[in-house]
Write an enzyme that holds these catalytic residues in place. Sequence first.
Site, PDB file in Angstrom:
ATOM      1  N   HIS A 373       0.809  -1.224   0.000  1.00 41.54           N
ATOM      2  CA  HIS A 373       0.000   0.000   0.000  1.00 41.54           C
ATOM      3  C   HIS A 373       0.841   1.273   0.000  1.00 41.54           C
ATOM      4  O   HIS A 373       0.284   2.364   0.113  1.00 41.54           O
ATOM      5  CB  HIS A 373      -0.916   0.059   1.217  1.00 41.54           C
ATOM      6  CG  HIS A 373      -1.954  -1.009   1.262  1.00 41.54           C
ATOM      7  ND1 HIS A 373      -3.229  -0.839   0.765  1.00 41.54           N
ATOM      8  CD2 HIS A 373      -1.908  -2.270   1.728  1.00 41.54           C
ATOM      9  CE1 HIS A 373      -3.921  -1.947   0.946  1.00 41.54           C
ATOM     10  NE2 HIS A 373      -3.133  -2.838   1.529  1.00 41.54           N
ATOM     11  N   LYS A 565      -8.727  13.440   4.583  1.00 44.31           N
ATOM     12  CA  LYS A 565      -7.787  12.318   4.561  1.00 44.31           C
ATOM     13  C   LYS A 565      -6.820  12.504   5.723  1.00 44.31           C
ATOM     14  O   LYS A 565      -6.786  13.579   6.328  1.00 44.31           O
ATOM     15  CB  LYS A 565      -7.024  12.271   3.241  1.00 44.31           C
ATOM     16  CG  LYS A 565      -6.422  13.629   2.834  1.00 44.31           C
ATOM     17  CD  LYS A 565      -5.812  13.595   1.447  1.00 44.31           C
ATOM     18  CE  LYS A 565      -6.799  13.720   0.320  1.00 44.31           C
ATOM     19  NZ  LYS A 565      -6.924  12.543  -0.514  1.00 44.31           N
ATOM     20  N   ARG A 566      -6.031  11.455   6.047  1.00 42.73           N
ATOM     21  CA  ARG A 566      -5.024  11.642   7.085  1.00 42.73           C
ATOM     22  C   ARG A 566      -4.102  12.794   6.738  1.00 42.73           C
ATOM     23  O   ARG A 566      -3.863  13.081   5.571  1.00 42.73           O
ATOM     24  CB  ARG A 566      -4.201  10.358   7.275  1.00 42.73           C
ATOM     25  CG  ARG A 566      -4.915   9.270   8.035  1.00 42.73           C
ATOM     26  CD  ARG A 566      -5.372   9.691   9.425  1.00 42.73           C
ATOM     27  NE  ARG A 566      -4.259   9.945  10.319  1.00 42.73           N
ATOM     28  CZ  ARG A 566      -3.700   9.026  11.095  1.00 42.73           C
ATOM     29  NH1 ARG A 566      -4.158   7.788  11.096  1.00 42.73           N
ATOM     30  NH2 ARG A 566      -2.701   9.341  11.890  1.00 42.73           N
ATOM     31  N   LYS A 571       0.427  14.231   1.106  1.00 36.09           N
ATOM     32  CA  LYS A 571      -0.939  14.497   0.661  1.00 36.09           C
ATOM     33  C   LYS A 571      -1.164  15.994   0.406  1.00 36.09           C
ATOM     34  O   LYS A 571      -2.126  16.399  -0.211  1.00 36.09           O
ATOM     35  CB  LYS A 571      -1.942  13.979   1.688  1.00 36.09           C
ATOM     36  CG  LYS A 571      -1.912  12.445   1.816  1.00 36.09           C
ATOM     37  CD  LYS A 571      -2.873  11.966   2.893  1.00 36.09           C
ATOM     38  CE  LYS A 571      -2.804  10.468   3.133  1.00 36.09           C
ATOM     39  NZ  LYS A 571      -3.472   9.659   2.103  1.00 36.09           N
ATOM     40  N   THR A 673      -8.746   6.341  -1.928  1.00 35.22           N
ATOM     41  CA  THR A 673     -10.085   5.796  -2.111  1.00 35.22           C
ATOM     42  C   THR A 673     -11.130   6.880  -1.832  1.00 35.22           C
ATOM     43  O   THR A 673     -12.250   6.808  -2.342  1.00 35.22           O
ATOM     44  CB  THR A 673     -10.333   4.586  -1.183  1.00 35.22           C
ATOM     45  OG1 THR A 673      -9.831   4.907   0.125  1.00 35.22           O
ATOM     46  CG2 THR A 673      -9.637   3.344  -1.699  1.00 35.22           C
ATOM     47  N   LYS A 677     -14.878   7.920  -3.584  1.00 37.92           N
ATOM     48  CA  LYS A 677     -16.129   8.180  -2.856  1.00 37.92           C
ATOM     49  C   LYS A 677     -16.701   9.544  -3.234  1.00 37.92           C
ATOM     50  O   LYS A 677     -17.906   9.696  -3.456  1.00 37.92           O
ATOM     51  CB  LYS A 677     -15.872   8.146  -1.332  1.00 37.92           C
ATOM     52  CG  LYS A 677     -15.481   6.774  -0.828  1.00 37.92           C
ATOM     53  CD  LYS A 677     -14.833   6.822   0.558  1.00 37.92           C
ATOM     54  CE  LYS A 677     -14.082   5.519   0.811  1.00 37.92           C
ATOM     55  NZ  LYS A 677     -13.177   5.588   1.969  1.00 37.92           N
TER      56      LYS A 677
HETATM   57  C1  26Q Z   1       3.530   1.147  10.465  1.00 41.55           C
HETATM   58  C2  26Q Z   1       4.422   0.902  11.499  1.00 41.55           C
HETATM   59  C3  26Q Z   1       4.049   1.097  12.815  1.00 41.55           C
HETATM   60  C4  26Q Z   1       2.773   1.530  13.097  1.00 41.55           C
HETATM   61  C5  26Q Z   1       1.885   1.779  12.083  1.00 41.55           C
HETATM   62  C6  26Q Z   1       2.264   1.592  10.763  1.00 41.55           C
HETATM   63  C7  26Q Z   1       1.311   1.882   9.669  1.00 41.55           C
HETATM   64  C8  26Q Z   1      -0.072   1.758   9.871  1.00 41.55           C
HETATM   65  C9  26Q Z   1      -0.966   2.050   8.863  1.00 41.55           C
HETATM   66  C10 26Q Z   1       1.724   2.268   8.413  1.00 41.55           C
HETATM   67  C11 26Q Z   1       0.814   2.548   7.408  1.00 41.55           C
HETATM   68  C12 26Q Z   1      -0.551   2.445   7.625  1.00 41.55           C
HETATM   69  C13 26Q Z   1      -1.568   2.752   6.617  1.00 41.55           C
HETATM   70  C14 26Q Z   1      -1.348   2.959   5.350  1.00 41.55           C
HETATM   71  C15 26Q Z   1      -2.429   3.321   4.431  1.00 41.55           C
HETATM   72  O1  26Q Z   1      -3.539   3.602   4.838  1.00 41.55           O
HETATM   73  N1  26Q Z   1      -2.173   3.351   3.117  1.00 41.55           N
HETATM   74  C16 26Q Z   1      -3.173   3.733   2.148  1.00 41.55           C
HETATM   75  O2  26Q Z   1      -3.798   2.565   1.670  1.00 41.55           O
HETATM   76  C17 26Q Z   1      -4.899   2.873   0.842  1.00 41.55           C
HETATM   77  C18 26Q Z   1      -5.594   1.581   0.479  1.00 41.55           C
HETATM   78  O3  26Q Z   1      -4.834   0.858  -0.426  1.00 41.55           O
HETATM   79  C19 26Q Z   1      -4.451   3.649  -0.392  1.00 41.55           C
HETATM   80  O4  26Q Z   1      -5.582   4.036  -1.104  1.00 41.55           O
HETATM   81  C20 26Q Z   1      -3.644   4.878   0.026  1.00 41.55           C
HETATM   82  O5  26Q Z   1      -3.111   5.508  -1.115  1.00 41.55           O
HETATM   83  C21 26Q Z   1      -2.540   4.481   0.979  1.00 41.55           C
HETATM   84  O6  26Q Z   1      -1.881   5.640   1.464  1.00 41.55           O
END
Ligand code: 26Q
Length: 831
Positions: A373, A565-566, A571, A673, A677
Amino acid sequence: MITNTKTTETITPNLSVAEISQRIKHHLQFTQSEQNGCDKKPAYWRATSLALNDVIVDKLQRTKLRQQQSEVKSVNYLSLEYLMGRLLSNNLHNLDLYTPTQIALKNMGFELADLCEQGADLALGNGGLGRLAACFLDSLATLDYNAMGYGVHYQHGLFKQSFVDGKQIEQPDMWREFGSPWEVCRPQSSQKIALYGYVEDVAQTDGTTKPVWHAGKMLQGVPWDVPIVGYNCETVNTLRLWECRAEEAFDWELLNRGDYLQAHQQQVAAEVVSKVLYPNDEHEAGKELRFIQQYFFCACSVQDIIARFENQYGAIADSNNWSTFCDKVAIQLNDTHPTIAIVELMRTLMDDHNLEWDSAWAICQKVFAYTNHTLLPEALEKWSVALFQRVLPRHLNILYRINDAFLNNDVESLWPNNNDMRARLSLIEEGNEPKVRMAHLCVITAHKVNGVAQIHSDLVKQDLFPEFNQLWPTKLTNVTNGITPRRWLKACNPLLANLLDKTIEGDWAKNLNMLSELTTLAENSKFQAEFMTIKQQNKIALTKEIKALTGITVSPDAIFDVQIKRLHEYKRQHLNLLHIISLYRQLLENPELDIQPRVFIFGAKAAPSYQLAKEIIYATNKIAEKINNDERIQDKLKVVFLPNYRVSLAEKIIPAADVSEQISTAGKEASGTGNMKLALNGAVTIGTLDGANIEIAEEVGDENIFIFGLTVDEVKTLDTNGYNPYHYYENNAEIRACLDWLDTDYFTPGKPGELSAIKDCFLTGGDPYKVLADFQSYADAHKALDKAYKNQQQWAKMAILNTALMGKFNSDRSIEDYVENIWHLTPCKSS
Ligand code: 26Q
């Protein structure tokens, strides 16, 4: 008598309004013991949910039986995150019981829509990746696939956000403070999980030795099941969330000695493991706990998958015919977070079921697939070898052996005697503190590795894993993300859903491609009027929400321009902000400037340790305060930052959006995503050629989207030639004026320099996301957008075409892609 509209009894039992009322009243009386005089909404919400749950559990049992009998292959989705949001409204829609329940409640004096606002979001995720998992579960059930979601039963999901003097404050999320009506505890499926300790090579009678892991600590995984109700179909699947407890609730020895507090220590220590969801930027902090959390969850899930397999195919397992396992089980890894499941399955097959290395490895390769991702280097997970050694010594042995086999066979055959290649591809990154590269392990094991939008998958091949792509040219593939139209249109935008029901023959919420029928109506002035009236009504509803949440008054006649978004530099919320500052500046210089009134709406949480992200929130709030209270600009500009952005807030913002901001630096957003939406709900995108924006542009056509900025290749060229942000600062007077303004105390009276961090990130910080390089092109695209909005017919046509042409982004299509190319499942319906 009004009942749901299904014809076959097997889909959902036809429940009359009277029957639904009776079931709700039953729960009010017997499970809620309704009290007079207090706020009754929570009790009615709970009773309605419980009444519905009775129907759901019945369907769930029948689904399980059907899936058992048909012996179809199942997919197990392993994800550390699920952003489910609220469940009542969606479950009612998916069961086609919304209308009769609405009438039943009306007769009791309640609005169903109000009750649906009760209850906390299930916010067990950070953002896109977690929401994608939730959409995929909805689609898997809707398409009647045998699927199980596995996750963590966090006591606290993503933190609750509020603003104090414009600054983000985090509070714990208390989603199940009073219990959730949707989840059921299944203690009979608990698992015991080992940690720490040492490995001993124990001599066998045949002269060989076998490694035996003597664990230093045991944990208990207790599953909580949340039903996943398919839309308009027979299936209810399960999301199984693991809660961590101590093996023994307390230490009797200590208790008997009267040390009551100490006696509970083990329990307290164990509960920490599933206590809280990690925000996506805490890469450094709390490392060991996150590692244990991942392992705990993976081990519970792998053991559960095996137990279910043995339960269903006992004879096969007994005869040690484990090769059948991969015909019946697929496991999808949602990013690298659950990677350790691979090693856990190897360990279990060898140590507990006596499989040889080669057989166990062959099974793992067939069972696992991995979704990537992100390309951001800082997000690629690595765990220190020392930590592995301490917490999972047996797993480290296995990992070394996987690595040896890989380097000596695969790497050696393609690149003989190439030490540089060995070092680059090894599972171990050497250095002061050697680390395990989790993504490498995923790619080496999985039979398929997918990115989440075409451009992203291309970059995964070219830039992230080029050598792996050379080794295994068919392994790396693409599955473009999607969203469920049930939540993201049918349930969240009832007015538009109604219009679609009236206009389109057939169930568009199941087959979203049907929306393309609207293309013939895009220029029909009656349809345009209906479509835009709905947008206006949704905007009015949002103005009320904005007022309630922030006290700010906005006009529904302005353009609603949305970025939700986050919060992350890639972003580029700060590009949006810089443009707002520029518009404000231009308006002050020329109050007669001919622009459409605009409301800029933000929603975003910043990871608690991400300082610059928090500065961007603070700056946006301060700039908003100044602009919103400046009478000179006559409400032509308003800026609103809505607190505590989450699924349920997204459901209110998205139907009201005119403009969707998708403005990441090209090559950085894997897919996105939210972009899908918003477009589905008739918002027009202003965006870069990044992630799924590219595919959205292909679908809607260049004339129905505002594309700006550098392409991926141009970004790369700029990097190669050396990017210099000062070039733009020195040559673009508008940029210079805006940045210099941030150094004054204009937006933070009496506190000069409070916003200097923002200026600095653009200049001295090196502007890694090339905001300044894209600024002019972004401002020009906004000018074109403003002009397009002036022509209301033209705008209506664009908005309608955006809704009409989003069929591709149905998550049902994504799931069918996974099924066809990766999982090879067959649906399970009653014959
Ligand atoms: C990593 C290490 C320690 C703690 C947390 C994490 C961590 C947690 C969540 C790293 C990344 C995430 C989330 C990533 C994420 O949401 N990525 C998004 O995924 C979507 C679905 O595929 C895409 O549409 C987005 O582009 C992408 O940013």
